[in-house]
Write a protein that holds these residues in place. Structure first.
Motif, mmCIF file in Angstrom:
data_model
loop_
_atom_site.group_PDB
_atom_site.id
_atom_site.type_symbol
_atom_site.label_atom_id
_atom_site.label_comp_id
_atom_site.label_asym_id
_atom_site.label_seq_id
_atom_site.Cartn_x
_atom_site.Cartn_y
_atom_site.Cartn_z
ATOM 1 N N LEU A 1 -53.627 8.799 27.362
ATOM 2 C CA LEU A 1 -54.566 9.140 28.444
ATOM 3 C C LEU A 1 -55.070 7.887 29.142
ATOM 4 O O LEU A 1 -55.071 7.808 30.376
ATOM 5 C CB LEU A 1 -55.743 9.940 27.864
ATOM 6 C CG LEU A 1 -56.731 10.481 28.893
ATOM 7 C CD1 LEU A 1 -56.041 11.380 29.905
ATOM 8 C CD2 LEU A 1 -57.873 11.252 28.221
ATOM 9 N N LEU A 2 -55.463 6.880 28.374
ATOM 10 C CA LEU A 2 -55.991 5.687 29.032
ATOM 11 C C LEU A 2 -54.880 4.822 29.632
ATOM 12 O O LEU A 2 -55.117 4.102 30.606
ATOM 13 C CB LEU A 2 -56.867 4.888 28.075
ATOM 14 C CG LEU A 2 -58.237 5.550 27.889
ATOM 15 C CD1 LEU A 2 -59.124 4.726 26.984
ATOM 16 C CD2 LEU A 2 -58.940 5.768 29.203
ATOM 17 N N VAL B 1 -56.942 0.432 29.539
ATOM 18 C CA VAL B 1 -55.877 0.838 28.614
ATOM 19 C C VAL B 1 -56.160 0.295 27.218
ATOM 20 O O VAL B 1 -55.933 0.981 26.215
ATOM 21 C CB VAL B 1 -54.501 0.337 29.122
ATOM 22 C CG1 VAL B 1 -53.387 0.915 28.280
ATOM 23 C CG2 VAL B 1 -54.298 0.692 30.585
ATOM 24 N N LEU B 2 -56.682 -0.941 27.179
ATOM 25 C CA LEU B 2 -56.978 -1.553 25.888
ATOM 26 C C LEU B 2 -57.980 -0.701 25.093
ATOM 27 O O LEU B 2 -57.872 -0.571 23.875
ATOM 28 C CB LEU B 2 -57.537 -2.959 26.124
ATOM 29 C CG LEU B 2 -57.487 -3.905 24.942
ATOM 30 C CD1 LEU B 2 -57.137 -5.306 25.418
ATOM 31 C CD2 LEU B 2 -58.801 -3.966 24.207
ATOM 32 N N LEU B 3 -58.918 -0.089 25.832
ATOM 33 C CA LEU B 3 -59.897 0.773 25.164
ATOM 34 C C LEU B 3 -59.196 1.903 24.396
ATOM 35 O O LEU B 3 -59.654 2.322 23.325
ATOM 36 C CB LEU B 3 -60.852 1.354 26.227
ATOM 37 C CG LEU B 3 -61.976 2.231 25.723
ATOM 38 C CD1 LEU B 3 -62.946 1.421 24.872
ATOM 39 C CD2 LEU B 3 -62.731 2.876 26.890
ATOM 40 N N GLY B 4 -58.066 2.362 24.946
ATOM 41 C CA GLY B 4 -57.323 3.446 24.292
ATOM 42 C C GLY B 4 -56.729 3.056 22.961
ATOM 43 O O GLY B 4 -56.354 3.929 22.164
ATOM 44 N N LEU B 5 -56.590 1.744 22.705
ATOM 45 C CA LEU B 5 -56.005 1.302 21.433
ATOM 46 C C LEU B 5 -57.069 0.853 20.424
ATOM 47 O O LEU B 5 -56.744 0.471 19.304
ATOM 48 C CB LEU B 5 -55.024 0.146 21.684
ATOM 49 C CG LEU B 5 -53.759 0.509 22.470
ATOM 50 C CD1 LEU B 5 -52.891 -0.727 22.691
ATOM 51 C CD2 LEU B 5 -52.945 1.571 21.750
ATOM 52 N N GLY C 1 -61.413 8.594 29.229
ATOM 53 C CA GLY C 1 -60.217 9.130 29.884
ATOM 54 C C GLY C 1 -60.521 10.356 30.716
ATOM 55 O O GLY C 1 -60.051 10.498 31.855
ATOM 56 N N VAL C 2 -61.329 11.257 30.142
ATOM 57 C CA VAL C 2 -61.691 12.480 30.882
ATOM 58 C C VAL C 2 -62.522 12.118 32.111
ATOM 59 O O VAL C 2 -62.316 12.668 33.199
ATOM 60 C CB VAL C 2 -62.447 13.460 29.955
ATOM 61 C CG1 VAL C 2 -63.011 14.628 30.739
ATOM 62 C CG2 VAL C 2 -61.515 13.971 28.864
#
Lengths: 562, 246
Positions: free
Chosen positions: A450-451, A492-496, A527-528
C-alpha cells in the motif's frame, strides 16, 4: 578518386612513422582542448566554490547520518563462518548483477553518452573512430572506477561495523575491489558496445553471468571471475592469493573495451546523445516522470504490439478504468516484468538484511518498492501526462485517480509477495529462523504494497516545483527541494517499519509476530489517508485555500507616508 | 570582402585511377524496419556521380531514413548502401560525403568560427584555404558579424545557416541535403540553392530531400518515395511533384 583522407594527409604533413595521417587526430585533440578552455572561461569561480561547499556539506551530513544509522551488532562466530563459506558467492552474485546491467547497457549502445555534436561532426569525419572514442572511453572507465571506489569504501565501513577486521583493512579493500568492479563493468559495456553485440545476445550473456554466479552460491564454491572478486572483497577475513589472478583478466577486458570501441553504432550513439541530454534537463527540474519515460526510450522498452493475453471486448456497465489498466498490464514488455520481480527480490533481501542487523538496508528496500510502484502506476501516470484525456471525460478527476489505484495495488501486492517468498527462501537456506519469517513476513505484505503504491502515486501526481517564486534563501530552498525529492520514498519506508518493530521485540523477548501486527497499523492508516488524498486532492487543496486566504497586497507607499 | 572563388574548389575530384567511376550512391535491397513497421522497403537505387537529384515524398515516405543510412547514421536492417563505391559509414565514404541535416547540431561551447576551424581540420582542410573558405561561407550567409558568437545564442535560422556552412566548408564529392530550406529566410534559401548548384556544376553529386516544389526548376532527376517504396524515378522537369508529395 583523390580521397579527402589522402588529400588531408598530403596537405598536413603530419604523419606517424607507419604512415598514418595524424592531422585529424591532432585536430581532434585541439578541438577537445578548445572546448575545455571555453567551458573553463565561462565558469564563475564563486559559483564553483559555492557548489563545492554545498557538495562537501551534503557529503558531511550524509556521512554523519550514515555512521549513526549503521548497526554495530558484531556478527557471531557462526555468522562469520557462514560469511567465510558463502560470502564470496553472494558478493560475486551481486557483482554479476552489476556486470549483467553493464553488458545489457553495452548491447544498447551504452555506456558512453557523447555530445550530439560529436556524433554528427566527429564520428562522421574521416577520422578513425577508435581514436575519436578513446578519450571518452578512458573518461568513462575512470568515472566508473571512482564511483566503484566510493561505493566500495562505503560498503567497507558497513562491513567493518559487523565483521572481524578494522576500518583500516575494510575501507582500502572495499575501495580497491569497488574500483576494479566499476572499471571492469565499464570495460565490459564498452567491449559489448564496440563489438555491436545484439540486445538479445547481450541479455543472454547477462543471464549467463548471473547464472554462473548463482551456481557458485548454490555449490558453495568459487568457479567464476565474479566469485574471485568476491573473495578479494572479503580479504580481511580470509585471504585467497589465487583470487588476484582475476585482476589480469580485468585489465585485459578493460583494455579490449577501450581500444575496441571503433565499431560502436552511430544510430545508438545519436539516440543516446539526444535522450541523455533530455534526461539531464528533466533531472534538474526534478521531473521524475519524464526521467522514467526517457529512460524507457533509452533502453528501448516499449509496450508489446501483441498482448500476453488476448482479452475479449469490454462488457457494458463494467469498471472501465480497471479494464483499461488490466489491458495495459497485458502489454507490459518482458523486461518490465523481470524488473518488477527483481525489485520484489531486492526488497525481500533488504528486509532480511535489516532483520539481520544492517538497518540502512531498509532504505534500499523502500527505494526498490518505490520504483516498482512507479512502474505499476503507469496508467495513472499516463493520465497525468495527458491531462486533456481525463478532463474530457464526464468523471470526477479524483474518482479516476482512485480508480487507477486498484489494479496497481494488486501488482504491488504481488511484488510484496515476491519479497516475502525471497525472505522464506533465505530462511530455508538458514540465514534466519523460518518461524520468524512466517510470523513477521505476512504482516509486512499489505503495508509495504500500500505505501509502495501511495509513495509512487504522490510522486506521479505531484506538480513540478515552482520557479522560485517563494523567494526563499538558497539553503532553505535547497532543503525544500531535497525534502520534496525524498518525501515520496520516505512514505514507502514507513511501510517497512514493522520489521524494525518486530526486530526490537525479539531483543526485548516479546512476540515478534504481534509486534509486527501492531506495527503495521500506523502504515496502513497512513496508506488509507494517502488513498483519500488521491481521491479528494482538489477538495483538500480548496479547503486549505479557503482556510488560509492570501493576505491583501500591501499598498504602494505614497509620498506622504514616506 | 572575401574571395568569391574560395568555394570553387571544395569538390573532390572523383576520377578513379582506372578511369571508371563508381556510382555516387548505390543501394542494393536497402531496408529499414522499426519493429513491425517498415520505414524503407527493399530499395535498389543507383545515382551516378555528378547528378543533381531531388528526393520527394510525403511525410514518413522514407526520404530521411534513406539519407541517414547513406550518411552512416542509421544501420540498414537489410541490404547495403555504398558511397563512391565504399560502404556507407566507412572512412572512405565519410571522406567523400557531406550530410546536411534538417536538425542543426552544434557545440554549445564553440563559436561559429571555431566550429568552421575545427570541423574543416577534421576533414583535412587547414591554413589559408580553410580561412578563405570559412570566410566566404559566412559572407554568403551573412554570418560574418556573428563569427565569434556561440551558437547557443543563435535563432533556429542562424543555427541552420551555421550547420550548412559546416557541411560546405569541407571537401566532398557527394552532398546529401535533408529539408534544407526549413527555417531559412529568402536570402538564405537563395544562397543555399546557389551553393548546391555550384557544387553540382563542379562535378559533385547533390541529393536533396525537399518539399519545396520550386526545386524542380533546378534538379535534373527526381526520385519519389511513398510508404518506403520507390514511386517515381525520372526527369525532374516532367514530374508532377505535387502528386508525389501529397
Amino acid at each position: 578518386m583523390a580521397s579527402n583522407a589522402a588529400r588531408a594527409s598530403s596537405d598536413s604533413g603530419h604523419e606517424s612513422d607507419d604512415g598514418e595521417d595524424l592531422a585529424p587526430v591532432i585536430a581532434l585533440r585541439e578541438l577537445a582542448k578548445a572546448r575545455r578552455r571555453n567551458r573553463a572561461a565561462r565558469v564563475d569561480v564563486f559559483e564553483g566554490f559555492y557548489q563545492a561547499y554545498l557538495t562537501a556539506f551534503g557529503c558531511g551530513v550524509a556521512v554523519l547520518i550514515g555512521s549513526d544509522a549503521i548497526g554495530d551488532q558484531r556478527a557471531t562466530v557462526a555468522q562469520v563462518t557462514k560469511v567465510v563459506t558463502h560470502g564470496p558467492g553472494f558478493v560475486g552474485l551481486a557483482i554479476a548483477l552489476i556486470f549483467a546491467v553493464a553488458v545489457r547497457s553495452g548491447s544498447r549502445g551504452g555506456p558512453l553518452v557523447l555530445p550530439a555534436a560529436d556524433v554528427r561532426h566527429v564520428l562522421l569525419a574521416p577520422v578513425p573512430r577508435g581514436n575519436a572514442l578513446r578519450s571518452p572511453a578512458v573518461h568513462q572507465v575512470r568515472f566508473s572506477a571512482f564511483v566503484g571506489l566510493v561505493a566500495g569504501a562505503g560498503l567497507g565501513v558497513l562491513a567493518s561495523h559487523r565483521l572481524p577486521g578494522g576500518v583500516t583493512e575494510w575501507i582500502p579493500v572495499g575501495a580497491g575491489v569497488g574500483a576494479v568492479v566499476g572499471a571492469l563493468s565499464a570495460g565490459l559495456a564498452l567491449l559489448t558496445c564496440g563489438r555491436r553485440v545484439r540486445p538479445w545476445m547481450g541479455m543472454l550473456v547477462a543471464v549467463a553471468l548471473v547464472a554462473w554466479s548463482g551456481l557458485d552460491v548454490y555449490l558453495g564454491r568459487v568457479t567464476s571471475p565474479m566469485g574471485l572478486l568476491g573473495q578479494l572483497a572479503l580479504m580481511p577475513i580470509r585471504l585467497h592469493p589465487a583470487s588476484f589472478a582475476v585482476l589480469a583478466l580485468a585489465a585485459v577486458v578493460i583494455l579490449a573495451g577501450v581500444f575496441g570501441l571503433g565499431g560502436m553504432s552511430l544510430e545508438q550513439a545519436e539516440r543516446r546523445a539526444t535522450l541523455a541530454s533530455q534526461i539531464r534537463f528533466a533531472l534538474t527540474l526534478q521531473d521524475l516522470r519524464t526521467v522514467v519515460l526517457l529512460r524507457r526510450q533509452l533502453t528501448q522498452e516499449q509496450s508489446r504490439p501483441t498482448p500476453w493475453v488476448q482479452l475479449g471486448p469490454l462488457a457494458p456497465h463494467r469498471r472501465v478504468i480497471w479494464h483499461r489498466d488490466i489491458r495495459g498490464l497485458t502489454r507490459w514488455p518482458g523486461v518490465r516484468i523481470i524488473r518488477l520481480i527483481s525489485l520484489g527480490v531486492v526488497a525481500g533481501l533488504c528486509v532480511v538484511g535489516t532483520w539481520a542487523g544492517t538497518t540502512p538496508l531498509i532504505a534500499v528496500g523502500a527505494l526498490a518498492l518505490f520504483l516498482a510502484g512507479l512502474d505499476a502506476l503507469e496508467p495513472l501516470a499516463q493520465d497525468v501526462d495527458h491531462p486533456d484525456l481525463p478532463s474530457s471525460t464526464p468523471a470526477v478527476p479524483g474518482e479516476l485517480r482512485a480508480g487507477h489505484a486498484v489494479v496497481p495495488f494488486g501488482v504491488m501486492v504481488l511484488v510484496a509477495l515476491i519479497g516475502f517468498g525471497t525472505a522464506l527462501a533465505a530462511a530455508a537456506v538458514g540465514v534466519f529462523p523460518m518461524h520468524l519469517a512466517l510470523s513477521v513476513g505476512p504482516f509486512l505484505i499489505l503495508p509495504a504494497a500500500l505505501l509502495g503504491l501511495i509513495g509512487a502515486a504522490t510522486s506521479v501526481v505531484m506538480e513540478p516545483p515552482g520557479g522560485g517564486s517563494d523567494l526563499l534563501p538558497a539553503e532553505i530552498a535547497g532543503i525544500k527541494m531535497v525534502a520534496r525529492a525524498v518525501w515520496a520514498p520516505a512514505l514507502v519506508l514507513l511501510g517497512l517499519t514493522p520489521v524494525l518493530i518486530a526486530r526490537s521485540a525479539v531483543h526485548r523477548h516479546m512476540d515478534p509476530g504481534r509486534a509486527a501486527l501492531s506495527g503495521s497499523i500506523l502504515p496502513l492508516m497512513v496508506g488509507v489517508l494517502g488513498l483519500g488524498w488521491l481521491r479528494y486532492r482538489e477538495e483538500i487543496h480548496e479547503y486549505f485555500k479557503l482556510a488560509n486566504p492570501p493576505s491583501p497586497a500591501q499598498p504602494a507607499p505614497t509620498p506622504e507616508s514616506s | 570582402m572575401t574571395d568569391p572563388d574560395a568555394l570553387d574548389d571544395n569538390v573532390v575530384d572523383d576520377d578513379g585511377d582506372d578511369g571508371e567511376l563508381a556510382p555516387a550512391l548505390e543501394s542494393i535491397g536497402l531496408t529499414k524496419s522499426y519493429g513491425i513497421h517498415a520505414a524503407l522497403e527493399p530499395l535498389d537505387l543507383v545515382i551516378d556521380a555528378g547528378e543533381l537529384v531531388m528526393l520527394v515524398g510525403p511525410n514518413g515516405s522514407g526520404k530521411t531514413t534513406l539519407l541517414r543510412m547513406a550518411a552512416g547514421l542509421l544501420e540498414p536492417t537489410d541490404g547495403s548502401v555504398k558511397i563512391d563505391g565504399s560502404p556507407a559509414g566507412s572512412l572512405e565514404a565519410r571522406a567523400a560525403l557531406s550530410y546536411l541535416s534538417d536538425n542543426p547540431v552544434l557545440y554549445d561551447d564553440l563559436s561559429l568560427v571555431e566550429h568552421l576551424h575545427f570541423i574543416g581540420r577534421l576533414h583535412g582542410v587547414d591554413g589559408d584555404e580553410l580561412e578563405e573558405r570559412g570566410a566566404a561561407l559566412m559572407d554568403r550567409f551573412n554570418l560574418t558579424h556573428r563569427a565569434d558568437d556561440l551558437p547557443i545564442t543563435f535563432s533556429r535560422g542562424l543555427r541552420q545557416k551555421t550547420s550548412i556552412a559546416l557541411g560546405l566548408v569541407r571537401p566532398f564529392s557527394v552532398l546529401l541535403v535533408d529539408e534544407p530550406f526549413v527555417g531559412l529566410d529568402q536570402p538564405g534559401k537563395r544562397a543555399l540553392t546557389a551553393l548546391m548548384v555550384d557544387a553540382y556544376s563542379q562535378g559533385a553529386t547533390v541529393i536533396v530531400a525537399t518539399h519545396a516544389l520550386e526545386f524542380t526548376e533546378v534538379a535534373k532527376r527526381c526520385i519519389g518515395l511513398r510508404d518506403g517504396e520507390l514511386a517515381y524515378d525520372g526527369p525532374a522537369s516532367t514530374v508532377d511533384v505535387e502528386r508525389l508529395v501529397s
